[in-house]
Write a protein that holds these residues in place. Structure first.
Motif, PDB file in Angstrom:
ATOM      1  N   ILE A   1       0.856  -1.178   0.000  1.00 17.01           N
ATOM      2  CA  ILE A   1       0.000   0.000   0.000  1.00 17.01           C
ATOM      3  C   ILE A   1       0.902   1.241   0.000  1.00 17.01           C
ATOM      4  O   ILE A   1       1.807   1.366   0.824  1.00 17.01           O
ATOM      5  CB  ILE A   1      -0.915   0.019   1.243  1.00 17.01           C
ATOM      6  N   THR A   2       0.658   2.152  -0.934  1.00 18.13           N
ATOM      7  CA  THR A   2       1.539   3.301  -1.122  1.00 18.13           C
ATOM      8  C   THR A   2       0.739   4.601  -1.042  1.00 18.13           C
ATOM      9  O   THR A   2      -0.426   4.649  -1.435  1.00 18.13           O
ATOM     10  CB  THR A   2       2.232   3.223  -2.499  1.00 18.13           C
ATOM     11  N   THR A   3       1.371   5.631  -0.500  1.00 20.76           N
ATOM     12  CA  THR A   3       0.812   6.984  -0.494  1.00 20.76           C
ATOM     13  C   THR A   3       1.802   7.915  -1.180  1.00 20.76           C
ATOM     14  O   THR A   3       2.994   7.892  -0.875  1.00 20.76           O
ATOM     15  CB  THR A   3       0.549   7.476   0.935  1.00 20.76           C
ATOM     16  N   SER A   4       1.321   8.728  -2.131  1.00 21.36           N
ATOM     17  CA  SER A   4       2.176   9.681  -2.833  1.00 21.36           C
ATOM     18  C   SER A   4       1.661  11.099  -2.608  1.00 21.36           C
ATOM     19  O   SER A   4       0.452  11.346  -2.633  1.00 21.36           O
ATOM     20  CB  SER A   4       2.196   9.390  -4.347  1.00 21.36           C
ATOM     21  N   VAL A   5       2.596  12.022  -2.399  1.00 16.75           N
ATOM     22  CA  VAL A   5       2.257  13.434  -2.194  1.00 16.75           C
ATOM     23  C   VAL A   5       2.820  14.254  -3.352  1.00 16.75           C
ATOM     24  O   VAL A   5       4.012  14.230  -3.624  1.00 16.75           O
ATOM     25  CB  VAL A   5       2.822  13.951  -0.858  1.00 16.75           C
ATOM     26  N   SER A   6       1.927  14.947  -4.052  1.00 21.95           N
ATOM     27  CA  SER A   6       2.318  15.828  -5.142  1.00 21.95           C
ATOM     28  C   SER A   6       2.311  17.267  -4.627  1.00 21.95           C
ATOM     29  O   SER A   6       1.273  17.792  -4.221  1.00 21.95           O
ATOM     30  CB  SER A   6       1.345  15.690  -6.321  1.00 21.95           C
ATOM     31  N   LYS A   7       3.480  17.902  -4.665  1.00 21.99           N
ATOM     32  CA  LYS A   7       3.605  19.271  -4.165  1.00 21.99           C
ATOM     33  C   LYS A   7       3.130  20.281  -5.217  1.00 21.99           C
ATOM     34  O   LYS A   7       3.147  20.004  -6.413  1.00 21.99           O
ATOM     35  CB  LYS A   7       5.058  19.559  -3.795  1.00 21.99           C
ATOM     36  N   PRO A   8       2.720  21.465  -4.778  1.00 20.46           N
ATOM     37  CA  PRO A   8       2.294  22.500  -5.729  1.00 20.46           C
ATOM     38  C   PRO A   8       3.448  22.992  -6.589  1.00 20.46           C
ATOM     39  O   PRO A   8       4.625  22.775  -6.288  1.00 20.46           O
ATOM     40  CB  PRO A   8       1.780  23.627  -4.825  1.00 20.46           C
ATOM     41  N   GLN A   9       3.087  23.685  -7.666  1.00 20.06           N
ATOM     42  CA  GLN A   9       4.069  24.306  -8.553  1.00 20.06           C
ATOM     43  C   GLN A   9       3.569  25.682  -8.982  1.00 20.06           C
ATOM     44  O   GLN A   9       2.387  26.009  -8.839  1.00 20.06           O
ATOM     45  CB  GLN A   9       4.302  23.440  -9.790  1.00 20.06           C
ATOM     46  N   LEU A  10       4.479  26.465  -9.520  1.00 19.96           N
ATOM     47  CA  LEU A  10       4.136  27.786 -10.046  1.00 19.96           C
ATOM     48  C   LEU A  10       3.287  27.627 -11.308  1.00 19.96           C
ATOM     49  O   LEU A  10       3.649  26.869 -12.212  1.00 19.96           O
ATOM     50  CB  LEU A  10       5.414  28.570 -10.356  1.00 19.96           C
ATOM     51  N   ASN A  11       2.178  28.326 -11.371  1.00 20.58           N
ATOM     52  CA  ASN A  11       1.285  28.247 -12.522  1.00 20.58           C
ATOM     53  C   ASN A  11       1.557  29.361 -13.527  1.00 20.58           C
ATOM     54  O   ASN A  11       1.741  29.113 -14.705  1.00 20.58           O
ATOM     55  CB  ASN A  11      -0.166  28.322 -12.057  1.00 20.58           C
ATOM     56  N   ASN A  12       1.561  30.602 -13.060  1.00 23.63           N
ATOM     57  CA  ASN A  12       1.902  31.716 -13.944  1.00 23.63           C
ATOM     58  C   ASN A  12       2.341  32.927 -13.139  1.00 23.63           C
ATOM     59  O   ASN A  12       2.099  33.013 -11.928  1.00 23.63           O
ATOM     60  CB  ASN A  12       0.745  32.083 -14.889  1.00 23.63           C
ATOM     61  N   THR A  13       2.996  33.849 -13.827  1.00 20.21           N
ATOM     62  CA  THR A  13       3.414  35.129 -13.256  1.00 20.21           C
ATOM     63  C   THR A  13       2.942  36.221 -14.208  1.00 20.21           C
ATOM     64  O   THR A  13       3.126  36.113 -15.419  1.00 20.21           O
ATOM     65  CB  THR A  13       4.942  35.199 -13.102  1.00 20.21           C
ATOM     66  N   GLN A  14       2.333  37.267 -13.657  1.00 15.71           N
ATOM     67  CA  GLN A  14       1.823  38.333 -14.516  1.00 15.71           C
ATOM     68  C   GLN A  14       1.914  39.685 -13.817  1.00 15.71           C
ATOM     69  O   GLN A  14       1.697  39.781 -12.609  1.00 15.71           O
ATOM     70  CB  GLN A  14       0.357  38.082 -14.890  1.00 15.71           C
ATOM     71  N   GLY A  15       2.224  40.682 -14.609  1.00 14.27           N
ATOM     72  CA  GLY A  15       2.115  42.059 -14.168  1.00 14.27           C
ATOM     73  C   GLY A  15       1.035  42.737 -14.980  1.00 14.27           C
ATOM     74  O   GLY A  15       0.997  42.590 -16.210  1.00 14.27           O
ATOM     75  N   PHE A  16       0.151  43.466 -14.322  1.00 13.43           N
ATOM     76  CA  PHE A  16      -0.952  44.147 -14.991  1.00 13.43           C
ATOM     77  C   PHE A  16      -0.739  45.659 -14.901  1.00 13.43           C
ATOM     78  O   PHE A  16      -0.690  46.208 -13.801  1.00 13.43           O
ATOM     79  CB  PHE A  16      -2.293  43.806 -14.336  1.00 13.43           C
ATOM     80  N   ILE A  17      -0.629  46.308 -16.040  1.00 12.17           N
ATOM     81  CA  ILE A  17      -0.576  47.765 -16.092  1.00 12.17           C
ATOM     82  C   ILE A  17      -1.856  48.213 -16.791  1.00 12.17           C
ATOM     83  O   ILE A  17      -2.015  48.028 -18.005  1.00 12.17           O
ATOM     84  CB  ILE A  17       0.657  48.276 -16.866  1.00 12.17           C
ATOM     85  N   ILE A  18      -2.790  48.759 -16.028  1.00 10.20           N
ATOM     86  CA  ILE A  18      -4.115  49.097 -16.548  1.00 10.20           C
ATOM     87  C   ILE A  18      -4.187  50.597 -16.785  1.00 10.20           C
ATOM     88  O   ILE A  18      -4.183  51.386 -15.838  1.00 10.20           O
ATOM     89  CB  ILE A  18      -5.232  48.661 -15.581  1.00 10.20           C
ATOM     90  N   GLY A  19      -4.243  50.994 -18.044  1.00  9.89           N
ATOM     91  CA  GLY A  19      -4.156  52.400 -18.397  1.00  9.89           C
ATOM     92  C   GLY A  19      -5.470  53.149 -18.285  1.00  9.89           C
ATOM     93  O   GLY A  19      -6.548  52.557 -18.136  1.00  9.89           O
TER      94      GLY A  19
END
Length: 321
Positions: free
Chosen positions: A133-151
Motif C-alpha cells: 500500500i503506497t501513499t504519494s504526495v504531489s507538491k504545488p508548482q508555479l502556474n503563472n506570473t503576470q504584471g498588470f498595467i491598466i491604463g
C-alpha cells in the motif's frame, strides 16, 4: 428555432439565504506577532470568502525594489491582444527571471508558500503498488506570473473564474473542502488601487457556488489597496478588473500556484532565462517546475528533472513515489 437558454442568476443558488455574501477578510500584517497565526487566518478567510486582503504583506522597501526591477520591462509593452482584457492593458510575463526580488520575496514569500501548500498539495492515499500500500504526495508548482498595467480609459473586465483554464467545474458546496480548487492567486498592489482607477471586483463566497450560476455585479465588492497590500484568491472566485476612470495607470504584480499534476498556464521551462533560474534557491527552482509530481510525473530520462539544471546534483531518491 429553439429559444436561447437562460442561465440562472445569483438568486437561484440552492442555499438557505442566496443573497448572503460573506464579508471579505481584511488582515493587517503589522498587527500579528506570529506568522503562523496570520497564515491560519488567511487560510480560514479563503475557505469562507474565496479571497482575503492582506495589508502590507510586502514591506515598502521590498515592494519598491520589485517595482524598480520589473518596471523597465513594461516600458515597451504592446497592448494585450484579444478582447479578454481591455486594449489599454499591458501585461508582463516570465517574471521569475526578470526580477530576482519578485521571485524571492513574492513567489517565495513564506506565508504565500504555506497558504499555497495548504490548498494545492495533492495526496494520493492507499493505492496498491504490487503487494504494498503506497501513499504519494504531489507538491504545488508555479502556474503563472503576470504584471498588470491598466491604463486610463480601460473598460471593466467581465466577471470570471480563473480555473476554467484547467477545465474545472464544481457543484454548489455548503462549505469549502480541500480538492475543490485548481489554483490560487496572489495579487500585490504596486500603485494605489482604488474604485476610481479600476480596483478588481470580487464576489465573496462565489467559490462555493454551483458553476452554472451566472455572476451578479450587485454581489461584487471592490477592496481598495495601497502599495504593498495584497489579495489572495482561490481560482473559483468570480472577479474582474474594473473601469479605470482616472488619468493614471494602476499596476499589480501577481503569482499563481497550481497543483503539481496540472499543466502550467505559463510554461516556466521555456519562458524564463534558465541561467537566471539556476541562481535561485533549489527549492524555488523545483517550485518553478523542475521537480517530480509524485507518482512518476515529470521525469527526464527516468530521473529527477532538477538534474537538467544541475547535472552533478544528487536527485530525490524517492522521486517516483
Amino acid at each position: 428555432m429553439a429559444p436561447a437558454a437562460t442561465l440562472p442568476t445569483v438568486d437561484a443558488r440552492p442555499q438557505k439565504d442566496p443573497r448572503s455574501i460573506p464579508a471579505v477578510p481584511d488582515l493587517d500584517c503589522e498587527s500579528y506577532d506570529s506568522e503562523d497565526v496570520l497564515t491560519q487566518d488567511i487560510i480560514e478567510g479563503l475557505k469562507n470568502a474565496g479571497l482575503c486582503v492582506v495589508r502590507q504583506i510586502i514591506k515598502p522597501e521590498v515592494r519598491a525594489k520589485i517595482s524598480s526591477e520589473l518596471r523597465p520591462y513594461t516600458i515597451d509593452l504592446a497592448p494585450t491582444p484579444g478582447d479578454f482584457w481591455p486594449k489599454e492593458t499591458r501585461k508582463l510575463t516570465s517574471m521569475v527571471s526578470k526580477s530576482e526580488t519578485y521571485a524571492l520575496e513574492l513567489v517565495g514569500h513564506p506565508v504565500w508558500q504555506t497558504v499555497g501548500n495548504h490548498f494545492m498539495t495533492s495526496t494520493l492515499k492507499d493505492y496498491w503498488n504490487s503487494e504494498e500500500i503506497t501513499t504519494s504526495v504531489s507538491k504545488p508548482q508555479l502556474n503563472n506570473t503576470q504584471g498588470f498595467i491598466i491604463g486610463p480609459g480601460a473598460r471593466a473586465q467581465g466577471l470570471h473564474r480563473d480555473d476554467f483554464v484547467h477545465h474545472n467545474r464544481q457543484p454548489y458546496a455548503e462549505s469549502h473542502t480541500l480538492g475543490r480548487d485548481t489554483s490560487i492567486a496572489f495579487f500585490l498592489a504596486d500603485t494605489p488601487t482604488t474604485r476610481q482607477n479600476g480596483a478588481t471586483r470580487f464576489i465573496p463566497g462565489s467559490h462555493l457556488w454551483d458553476y452554472d450560476i451566472l455572476p451578479s455585479e450587485e454581489a461584487a465588492v471592490q477592496p481598495e489597496l495601497q502599495p504593498g497590500d495584497g489579495v489572495m484568491m482561490l481560482s473559483g472566485t468570480y472577479h474582474g478588473g474594473s473601469r479605470n476612470q482616472t488619468d493614471e495607470s494602476r499596476a499589480v504584480w501577481s503569482a499563481v500556484t497550481t497543483r503539481g499534476w496540472l499543466r502550467q498556464e505559463e510554461n516556466q521551462y521555456i519562458c524564463n532565462d534558465v541561467e537566471k533560474i539556476k541562481k535561485l534557491p533549489i527549492w524555488l527552482q523545483r517550485f518553478c517546475g523542475y521537480e517530480m509530481s509524485k507518482p512518476f510525473m515529470g521525469y527526464v530520462d527516468l530521473d529527477d528533472p532538477i538534474k537538467v539544471l544541475h547535472p552533478g546534483m544528487k536527485g530525490d531518491v524517492d522521486q517516483f513515489y
